[in-house]
Design an enzyme around this catalytic site. Sequence first.
Site, PDB file in Angstrom:
ATOM      1  N   LYS A  35       0.846  -1.205   0.000  1.00 49.26           N
ATOM      2  CA  LYS A  35       0.000   0.000   0.000  1.00 49.26           C
ATOM      3  C   LYS A  35       0.881   1.254   0.000  1.00 49.26           C
ATOM      4  O   LYS A  35       2.089   1.172   0.242  1.00 49.26           O
ATOM      5  CB  LYS A  35      -0.916  -0.039   1.222  1.00 49.26           C
ATOM      6  CG  LYS A  35      -0.176   0.005   2.546  1.00 49.26           C
ATOM      7  CD  LYS A  35      -1.032  -0.443   3.706  1.00 49.26           C
ATOM      8  CE  LYS A  35      -0.243  -0.348   5.008  1.00 49.26           C
ATOM      9  NZ  LYS A  35      -0.878  -1.104   6.108  1.00 49.26           N
ATOM     10  N   TYR A 254      15.902  29.875   8.382  1.00 55.68           N
ATOM     11  CA  TYR A 254      14.688  30.538   8.871  1.00 55.68           C
ATOM     12  C   TYR A 254      14.677  30.604  10.396  1.00 55.68           C
ATOM     13  O   TYR A 254      14.985  29.625  11.070  1.00 55.68           O
ATOM     14  CB  TYR A 254      13.445  29.779   8.416  1.00 55.68           C
ATOM     15  CG  TYR A 254      13.110  29.984   6.957  1.00 55.68           C
ATOM     16  CD1 TYR A 254      12.788  31.240   6.447  1.00 55.68           C
ATOM     17  CD2 TYR A 254      13.112  28.895   6.083  1.00 55.68           C
ATOM     18  CE1 TYR A 254      12.477  31.416   5.116  1.00 55.68           C
ATOM     19  CE2 TYR A 254      12.790  29.050   4.747  1.00 55.68           C
ATOM     20  CZ  TYR A 254      12.476  30.317   4.261  1.00 55.68           C
ATOM     21  OH  TYR A 254      12.166  30.489   2.944  1.00 55.68           O
TER      22      TYR A 254
END
Length: 358
Positions: A35, A254
């Site tokens: 999956k 940042y």
Amino acid sequence: MTRPARARIDLAALQHNFQCVRQAAPASRVMAIIKANGYGHGLVDVAQALAAADAFGVATLDEAISLREAGFDRPVVLLEGFFTADDFPLVSGYRLDVVLHHSSQIDVLEQAAPGRALDVWLKIDTGMNRLGFAPSDVSTTLDRLARLGCIGSLRLMSHLACADDPDNDYTPLQLERFTEVTQGLQGERSLANSAALLAWPDTRMDWVRPGIMLYGGSPLLNTTAAELGLRPVMTLGTRLIAVNRRQAGDAVGYGGDWVCPESMHVGVAAIGYGDGYPRHAPSGMPVLVNGKRASIIGRVSMDMVCIDLRSQPDACCGDEVVLWGDGLPVDEVAIRAGTISYELLCSVNNRVRFDYTG
Ligand SMILES: *Cc1c(COP(=O)(O)O)cnc(C)c1O
């Protein structure tokens, strides 16, 4: 130049890990769980490498159809079953096995017959309290299914909540409930995920359902993949696109939360959370630069991460950076990022180029 972010997928390692499943559970058949795009490795490529599996487990119709369209004729199991009667033409047309886990699915079957006999995996909730019929509802559910007249093969399954911890008492409890509720019933049985098939021999039964171990992630707490003989399948890498000299007191990235303690080289690697690398990777997260450990500093950006190159005075633009895989276990990165290998692996997206070897 194309952007250097790469996922190298070692299909020989995948096959090796599949053999580890066979060795651990020689008497069981194997439903390879692929999956989420083969846990992020590429659905069809993974399935091709695992052609020896006895069945494939997927989550969505699209995944199942991709397998059929690619020519796979082994059983393909929809682990959440169908969602509405609209799914029946595809489920029947592509001969897909369905998990039945809820009475609402049987309501649907009572109102609209699927086009052909359905092969069913009846999911029983033995204590995970997520999907499945309560043990006390199993016999009435089986009666309802028998009256439908459209059920082909019928198998019995359940899922374990705590199998990753070999000392957790909940697994024997779930095993006991499953054994009790399925006693005397017809049909093959399946209980074990990767962790259970390795650590809990009595759960192996007729079918095992390995996922993460196929990809080389450790399914067990406190045991590394290497200790289990598993090999990493995905190596996520990129290159340095800048190396700059910074001075003591310079704040990197940042928010400026990482400040250079001394004059030093800072590398910039072309990979970030926009590629699926975890934004929450903290400063100190290991990476490999030219095969040697270095660490991430400052916040992960969308397209880049900054790297402390004090351990690598000679590193320069174009040098190789490995984020996880060969030489740096994905489990170690996952623990440091506060997550699990499953999430890291299936988050890598198609901004990253996938190269298949082996
Ligand atoms: C995902 C899944 C598995 C595989 O679990 P791993 O921990 O990756 O081995 C097995 N069974 C079911 C029902 C699943 O959804």
